[in-house]
Design a protein around this motif. Structure first.
Motif, PDB file in Angstrom:
ATOM      1  N   SER A  10      15.563  12.802  81.017  1.00 18.89           N
ATOM      2  CA  SER A  10      15.524  13.338  82.378  1.00 18.89           C
ATOM      3  C   SER A  10      14.241  12.895  83.051  1.00 18.89           C
ATOM      4  O   SER A  10      13.209  12.712  82.399  1.00 18.89           O
ATOM      5  N   VAL A  11      14.304  12.708  84.355  1.00 17.96           N
ATOM      6  CA  VAL A  11      13.122  12.365  85.142  1.00 17.96           C
ATOM      7  C   VAL A  11      12.614  13.627  85.811  1.00 17.96           C
ATOM      8  O   VAL A  11      13.365  14.303  86.517  1.00 17.96           O
ATOM      9  N   GLN A  12      11.368  13.966  85.555  1.00 21.25           N
ATOM     10  CA  GLN A  12      10.785  15.215  86.031  1.00 21.25           C
ATOM     11  C   GLN A  12       9.519  14.940  86.828  1.00 21.25           C
ATOM     12  O   GLN A  12       8.849  13.916  86.610  1.00 21.25           O
ATOM     13  N   PRO A  13       9.142  15.850  87.731  1.00 22.21           N
ATOM     14  CA  PRO A  13       7.881  15.684  88.464  1.00 22.21           C
ATOM     15  C   PRO A  13       6.691  15.675  87.506  1.00 22.21           C
ATOM     16  O   PRO A  13       6.694  16.377  86.489  1.00 22.21           O
ATOM     17  N   ARG A  52       0.560   9.229  97.186  1.00 19.60           N
ATOM     18  CA  ARG A  52       0.590   9.051  95.738  1.00 19.60           C
ATOM     19  C   ARG A  52       1.597  10.038  95.168  1.00 19.60           C
ATOM     20  O   ARG A  52       1.431  11.248  95.294  1.00 19.60           O
ATOM     21  N   GLN A  53       2.636   9.520  94.557  1.00 17.34           N
ATOM     22  CA  GLN A  53       3.664  10.361  93.948  1.00 17.34           C
ATOM     23  C   GLN A  53       3.945   9.874  92.539  1.00 17.34           C
ATOM     24  O   GLN A  53       3.944   8.666  92.281  1.00 17.34           O
ATOM     25  N   ARG A  54       4.215  10.824  91.638  1.00 14.42           N
ATOM     26  CA  ARG A  54       4.399  10.484  90.223  1.00 14.42           C
ATOM     27  C   ARG A  54       5.574  11.246  89.633  1.00 14.42           C
ATOM     28  O   ARG A  54       5.925  12.331  90.098  1.00 14.42           O
ATOM     29  N   ALA A  55       6.132  10.676  88.561  1.00 14.27           N
ATOM     30  CA  ALA A  55       7.179  11.347  87.795  1.00 14.27           C
ATOM     31  C   ALA A  55       7.097  10.858  86.360  1.00 14.27           C
ATOM     32  O   ALA A  55       6.448   9.834  86.065  1.00 14.27           O
ATOM     33  N   VAL A  56       7.755  11.587  85.460  1.00  8.02           N
ATOM     34  CA  VAL A  56       7.780  11.202  84.046  1.00  8.02           C
ATOM     35  C   VAL A  56       9.210  11.245  83.536  1.00  8.02           C
ATOM     36  O   VAL A  56      10.033  12.032  84.010  1.00  8.02           O
ATOM     37  N   ALA A  57       9.501  10.391  82.578  1.00  8.26           N
ATOM     38  CA  ALA A  57      10.780  10.437  81.869  1.00  8.26           C
ATOM     39  C   ALA A  57      10.566  11.244  80.594  1.00  8.26           C
ATOM     40  O   ALA A  57       9.663  10.931  79.808  1.00  8.26           O
ATOM     41  N   VAL A  58      11.362  12.263  80.407  1.00  5.63           N
ATOM     42  CA  VAL A  58      11.189  13.183  79.278  1.00  5.63           C
ATOM     43  C   VAL A  58      12.404  13.101  78.364  1.00  5.63           C
ATOM     44  O   VAL A  58      13.554  13.174  78.831  1.00  5.63           O
ATOM     45  N   ALA A  97      15.187   2.548  83.818  1.00  2.00           N
ATOM     46  CA  ALA A  97      16.167   2.536  84.902  1.00  2.00           C
ATOM     47  C   ALA A  97      16.121   3.849  85.679  1.00  2.00           C
ATOM     48  O   ALA A  97      16.184   3.861  86.918  1.00  2.00           O
ATOM     49  N   GLY A  98      15.994   4.959  84.959  1.00  3.96           N
ATOM     50  CA  GLY A  98      15.927   6.256  85.629  1.00  3.96           C
ATOM     51  C   GLY A  98      14.670   6.402  86.473  1.00  3.96           C
ATOM     52  O   GLY A  98      14.712   6.913  87.597  1.00  3.96           O
ATOM     53  N   LEU A  99      13.547   5.934  85.947  1.00  3.00           N
ATOM     54  CA  LEU A  99      12.295   6.005  86.695  1.00  3.00           C
ATOM     55  C   LEU A  99      12.334   5.099  87.926  1.00  3.00           C
ATOM     56  O   LEU A  99      11.814   5.450  88.984  1.00  3.00           O
TER      57      LEU A  99
END
Length: 264
Positions: A10-13, A52-58, A97-99
């Motif tokens: 999942s991609v999360q903030p 500036r925006q970020r996300a992580v794949a978990v 791909a999700g990111l």
């Protein structure tokens, strides 16, 4: 620890708890060794006016990939810098791909005109990944280092030229520097064909940037008081990064840039 299984992703903030993993992967992509303390300090000082925006794949509770969209001075106006990294042990499981879908959506929401990225020469897999997504090569850059533990030839300044820094500079002196910086910046390859930055953008970069130190902002000044060149450094974990050096056209070819770098 990175995972090698194929559990759901999942991609999360991005959240502060992700900072150590985020930094480890950023260092991997950029070939740097930034310390966590420095990373957190730079985060806290990021100008609110700049994107500036970020996300992580978990995957199974562990961050296995990161993505960042942010303002970058040396991209065309309206473009954003994309940094996307997946842990080597977790690749080929659709994290990237999700990111990237997240990045595309965010960029569209922000009204960005395009995305730019930086890929190391020794990373052909990332280059191929970018090409498959229609990225094209715009510039080939190199980084150079000056080992100050070794003896360096003393800089030779032209007669009457001195070097000083911006410690204690007045607002008027800063405004003159902002104007000079804007003109010299347009001579850099990254800015060819780009519009001249506004005074506000220039101030944010060279005067109001929290990474800037007045004592590391150096000027080469003639005996008549004319500023012939400038050099600015910012602190990184490995020492000083020379973020910009420029000399006015009439004073080039006299070793001023080298003298400024050595003084820094």
């Amino acid at each position: 620890m990175p995972l090698s299984s194929s559990g759901p992703i999942s991609v999360q903030p991005y959240a502060p708890k992700h900072a150590p993993t985020f930094l480890r992967l950023l260092n991997l992509a950029r070939g740097l060794d930034t310390a966590l303390e420095s990373f957190l300090s730079q985060d806290a000082a990021w100008p609110p006016s700049q994107i500036r925006q970020r996300a992580v794949a978990v995957q199974e509770g562990v961050a296995v990939g990161v993505v960042e969209l942010r303002h970058f001075t040396y991209l065309p106006l309206g473009w954003l810098l994309l940094t996307l990294v997946v842990d080597p042990a977790s690749r080929h499981q659709s994290s990237g791909a999700g990111l990237y879908r997240w990045a595309e959506h965010q960029a569209a929401t922000l009204g960005a005109d395009g995305l730019g990225g930086t890929i190391l020469d020794d990373d052909p897999d990332s280059r191929a990944w970018a090409v498959r997504r229609s990225f094209t090569l715009r510039a080939h850059r190199f980084a150079s280092e000056l080992n100050l533990l070794q003896t360096q030839p003393a800089p030779e300044l032209p007669l009457g030229v001195t070097i000083r820094d911006m410690t204690g500079a007045t607002p008027t002196e800063w405004e003159r520097l902002v104007s000079l910086y804007g003109d010299l910046l347009m001579d850099t390859p990254d800015m060819f064909g780009q519009p001249h930055m506004t005074p506000e953008q220039l101030r944010t970069q060279i005067r109001d940037n929290p990474r800037v130190r007045p004592d590391w902002t150096l000027l080469a000044v003639s005996e008549t008081g004319e500023t012939l060149g400038l050099c600015q450094g910012v602190q990184i974990s490995m020492g000083i990064y020379n973020e910009f050096t420029g000399v006015i056209p009439a004073a080039r070819g006299q070793g001023l840039a080298r003298a400024l770098k050595l003084e820094l």
